[in-house]
Design an enzyme around this catalytic site. Sequence first.
Site, PDB file in Angstrom:
ATOM      1  N   SER A 154      -5.367  -4.162  13.504  1.00  0.00           N
ATOM      2  CA  SER A 154      -6.661  -4.234  13.983  1.00  0.00           C
ATOM      3  C   SER A 154      -7.359  -5.594  13.191  1.00  0.00           C
ATOM      4  CB  SER A 154      -7.476  -3.030  13.791  1.00  0.00           C
ATOM      5  OG  SER A 154      -8.737  -3.121  14.119  1.00  0.00           O
ATOM      6  N   GLN A 183      -1.539  -1.533  22.598  1.00  0.00           N
ATOM      7  CA  GLN A 183      -1.898  -0.362  21.769  1.00  0.00           C
ATOM      8  C   GLN A 183      -3.277   0.129  22.279  1.00  0.00           C
ATOM      9  OE1 GLN A 183      -2.772   0.711  17.558  1.00  0.00           O
ATOM     10  NE2 GLN A 183      -0.448   1.162  17.729  1.00  0.00           N
ATOM     11  N   CYS A 209      -4.865   6.070  13.485  1.00  0.00           N
ATOM     12  CA  CYS A 209      -5.771   5.226  12.664  1.00  0.00           C
ATOM     13  C   CYS A 209      -6.722   6.220  11.944  1.00  0.00           C
ATOM     14  CB  CYS A 209      -6.543   4.569  13.975  1.00  0.00           C
ATOM     15  SG  CYS A 209      -8.168   3.560  12.907  1.00  0.00           S
ATOM     16  N   LYS A 261       2.047   6.084  17.963  1.00  0.00           N
ATOM     17  CA  LYS A 261       2.010   5.863  16.695  1.00  0.00           C
ATOM     18  C   LYS A 261       1.162   7.162  15.782  1.00  0.00           C
ATOM     19  CE  LYS A 261       1.490   3.935  12.399  1.00  0.00           C
ATOM     20  NZ  LYS A 261       0.863   2.664  12.232  1.00  0.00           N
ATOM     21  N   GLY A 279       4.944   1.970   6.452  1.00  0.00           N
ATOM     22  CA  GLY A 279       4.020   2.462   5.210  1.00  0.00           C
ATOM     23  C   GLY A 279       4.800   1.846   4.148  1.00  0.00           C
ATOM     24  N   ASP A 280       4.288   0.746   3.241  1.00  0.00           N
ATOM     25  CA  ASP A 280       4.680   0.229   1.941  1.00  0.00           C
ATOM     26  C   ASP A 280       5.988  -0.693   2.242  1.00  0.00           C
ATOM     27  OD1 ASP A 280       2.979   1.642   0.558  1.00  0.00           O
ATOM     28  OD2 ASP A 280       4.174   3.294  -0.205  1.00  0.00           O
ATOM     29  N   ARG A 313       0.721  -4.278   7.091  1.00  0.00           N
ATOM     30  CA  ARG A 313      -0.062  -5.385   6.176  1.00  0.00           C
ATOM     31  C   ARG A 313       0.748  -6.198   5.547  1.00  0.00           C
ATOM     32  NH1 ARG A 313      -2.844  -1.448   2.056  1.00  0.00           N
ATOM     33  NH2 ARG A 313      -1.076  -0.103   2.503  1.00  0.00           N
TER      34      ARG A 313
END
Length: 357
Positions: free
Chosen positions: A48, A102, A132, A173, A239-240, A263
Amino acid sequence: MTNVTSIQDKHPPPIRSQSRPELGLGNVRPLSIGQVKIGFPVVQAALSGYSDGPMRIVARRLGASYSLAEVLIDRFVLDATNQHHARRHLTITDEEHPVGGQLMGSNPSEFAPAALRLVAAGFDVIDINFGCPVKTAVSGCRGGYHLSQPDVALEIVSRTRDAVPDSIPVTLKMRRGIDDSEESRERFFRILDGAFARGVAAITVHGRTVEQRYVGPSNWDFLREVKQHAGSKTILGSGDLFTAQACLEMLRDTGVDGASVARGAIGNPWIFAQANALAAGRPLPEPNLAEQRRVLEMHAELCLKSSGEKQAHLTMRMFGIKFARLHPQFTELRNAWAVCRNMSAWREVLEQWYPSG
């Protein structure tokens, strides 16, 4: 979706060079989502505020096999007009395919027509966001909130899958639940199993709960359990994933079919090529400052074409801060990007801190 709209770098410390340990992976399995052939199973998640057209194109040019557009509220898609701001969210270029769109929303009846609008725009896959964790989404009965109401979640899945052409895969997701309660766990697996029974082609699972948001480690043991439960059905993990090594370790240690980088791809689009190289036993491509400048200039040019000077400045200031994590003078450069007020100032920072090659 990962919501990461703050321009302050609150995420991992500066990215440093990675060694190339022997992971013992051998050849990774190519990923497919329904009829859509993806290939190398390290892909870019929906982000986002970030994964607009320019970011997706940069990722594809630097090795991403598949990317997802930033999440769109179903009502926004239905109300979108031909105004430039709305149009750019529904614009797909030839070089992006395969690309996923999405959707997130609260009303099951709005998902199907919104999904059809994304299909008409050219998206190859329709992804439904039940993950989310952002407060505004959850309080608005969207995103991760749906993990608390399996009946509504599965109604959304059914309506979307029934409306979308058979050739277009529908995916989900999810996070591992609202919290760590047994009730939350039971709801997660009810949605997971029900979604696959209704024709969903793949499900991406983030190893944190909605309550955790982005705090604490992603639970990869849970991802392993989900993949074992799902068997031959397609599961991606999230994740991670901040390094190529982490991406391949997730594939190896959990058995998931794909690794969805969120990220970890912001400011480091080389992560996809690095993961591919690591899997093949090749040296990792390490972007020097000249290469970083080349990609920043490429990204800025794409932004200027898609959204104009004002929006390009806001976008590239944000990305400059994230790219600064790769720079040896991370803090000073981050601060220089943060005070840019227009594209002219942005270019001055680029000239000062990055050699031209």
